[in-house]
Design an enzyme around this catalytic site. Structure first.
Site, PDB file in Angstrom:
ATOM      1  N   TYR A  27       0.847  -1.193   0.000  1.00 26.31           N
ATOM      2  CA  TYR A  27       0.000   0.000   0.000  1.00 26.31           C
ATOM      3  C   TYR A  27       0.883   1.244   0.000  1.00 26.31           C
ATOM      4  O   TYR A  27       1.898   1.293   0.708  1.00 26.31           O
ATOM      5  CB  TYR A  27      -0.869   0.057   1.263  1.00 26.31           C
ATOM      6  CG  TYR A  27      -1.823  -1.089   1.465  1.00 26.31           C
ATOM      7  CD1 TYR A  27      -3.182  -0.937   1.209  1.00 26.31           C
ATOM      8  CD2 TYR A  27      -1.380  -2.313   1.965  1.00 26.31           C
ATOM      9  CE1 TYR A  27      -4.075  -1.981   1.429  1.00 26.31           C
ATOM     10  CE2 TYR A  27      -2.264  -3.361   2.185  1.00 26.31           C
ATOM     11  CZ  TYR A  27      -3.611  -3.181   1.915  1.00 26.31           C
ATOM     12  OH  TYR A  27      -4.478  -4.220   2.137  1.00 26.31           O
TER      13      TYR A  27
ATOM     14  N   LYS B 239      -5.411  -5.143  -8.632  1.00 22.49           N
ATOM     15  CA  LYS B 239      -4.035  -4.972  -8.201  1.00 22.49           C
ATOM     16  C   LYS B 239      -3.091  -5.296  -9.366  1.00 22.49           C
ATOM     17  O   LYS B 239      -3.440  -6.068 -10.254  1.00 22.49           O
ATOM     18  CB  LYS B 239      -3.715  -5.890  -7.016  1.00 22.49           C
ATOM     19  CG  LYS B 239      -4.615  -5.617  -5.815  1.00 22.49           C
ATOM     20  CD  LYS B 239      -4.216  -6.383  -4.618  1.00 22.49           C
ATOM     21  CE  LYS B 239      -5.267  -6.299  -3.529  1.00 22.49           C
ATOM     22  NZ  LYS B 239      -6.015  -5.063  -3.439  1.00 22.49           N
TER      23      LYS B 239
ATOM     24  N   HIS C 200      -6.493   1.710  -1.240  1.00 18.63           N
ATOM     25  CA  HIS C 200      -6.414   0.288  -1.568  1.00 18.63           C
ATOM     26  C   HIS C 200      -4.976  -0.053  -1.960  1.00 18.63           C
ATOM     27  O   HIS C 200      -4.217   0.805  -2.400  1.00 18.63           O
ATOM     28  CB  HIS C 200      -7.360  -0.050  -2.728  1.00 18.63           C
ATOM     29  CG  HIS C 200      -8.814   0.077  -2.379  1.00 18.63           C
ATOM     30  ND1 HIS C 200      -9.499  -0.881  -1.667  1.00 18.63           N
ATOM     31  CD2 HIS C 200      -9.716   1.059  -2.648  1.00 18.63           C
ATOM     32  CE1 HIS C 200     -10.756  -0.508  -1.512  1.00 18.63           C
ATOM     33  NE2 HIS C 200     -10.920   0.668  -2.087  1.00 18.63           N
TER      34      HIS C 200
END
Length: 246
Positions: A148, A193, A156
């Site tokens: 992060y 991601k 996020h």
């Protein structure tokens, strides 16, 4: 991939309170109190007073353990987190279950005995933490870590991280075949991601002591899934049939 802030004003809050500053405050507090953690299996338990508990939460080290004590709060640190505070930041002493302080070499050997790939994982963890990323376990996402940019309450995670150990194949053998790559990338895409592979090179040095880490190097590679619809060129094809007929 654009960073996903969790609320309006979260980005401004993160910029006003950088992670580097928070970690320095935590380091100072732990040094002043001569903080000690207790080895407990594959983790380290740390008793923190109110100020330290607040800083541990802001820097996002460990998991808070619910207990009945009113004057202290307990945090469970992963091995990489505990060794980072002990070895890299030099702000935490660690004792065994027999209450005897362990030096860095003893800790190193202990953690290697619990996790064979600890040297590579620690190098990857410290590589990101020293760049002020918050690093957390990634097993929920099929990864070794997630990274992060700031506190997870504000943003996020950007990356799902896989650690690739020298001599063990791509990402410890998990990305050797196309089906593994495809599945991992689809999972990362599903949880929004980017896959980050950190390849650890020992450069001929063994893992006999923590000082060997200074000779290790880390190669960063992001891996993305190619989506044909997004990779097409503009439709500039020539109508061959009409040209021939003319």
């Amino acid at each position: 991939m654009a960073r996903k802030w969790k609320a309006k004003g979260a980005e401004a809050k993160a910029l006003a309170d950088p992670m580097s500053k928070i970690v320095l405050q935590l380091q100072s507090s732990l040094i002043q109190s001569e903080a000690r953690g207790i080895l407990c299996g594959c983790s380290v338990l740390l008793a923190a007073e109110e100020e330290q508990a607040h800083l541990l939460g802001r820097a996002y080290f460990g998991n808070h353990v619910i207990n009945a004590e009113k004057d202290k709060q307990w945090f469970q640190l992963d091995m990489e987190e505990a060794f980072f505070l002990c070895y890299s930041l030099k702000c935490l002493k660690i004792v065994g279950e027999d209450k005897r302080p362990k030096d860095v070499q003893e800790l190193w050997q202990y953690m290697k005995s619990k996790k064979a790939a600890f040297p590579d994982f620690y190098k990857a963890y410290s590589h990101l933490r020293l760049k002020n990323w918050v690093v957390r376990p990634g097993f929920k996402y099929g990864a070794d870590f997630v990274a992060y940019r700031h506190h997870p309450n504000l943003v996020h995670s950007d990356y799902a991280v896989l650690v690739s150990s020298e001599g063990d194949g791509e990402a410890n053998g998990r990305l050797r075949v196309w089906s593994d790559i495809h599945g991992t990338l689809r999972l990362c895409l599903g949880v929004v991601k980017t896959l980050l592979v950190l390849s650890i090179s020992k450069n001929g040095h063994d893992a006999a002591c923590p000082s060997c880490l200074e000779n290790y190097t880390v190669d960063e590679r992001t891996v993305s899934r190619w989506v044909p619809e997004q990779g097409r060129e503009d439709d500039t094809s020539v109508d061959v049939e009409s040209q021939v007929s003319q």
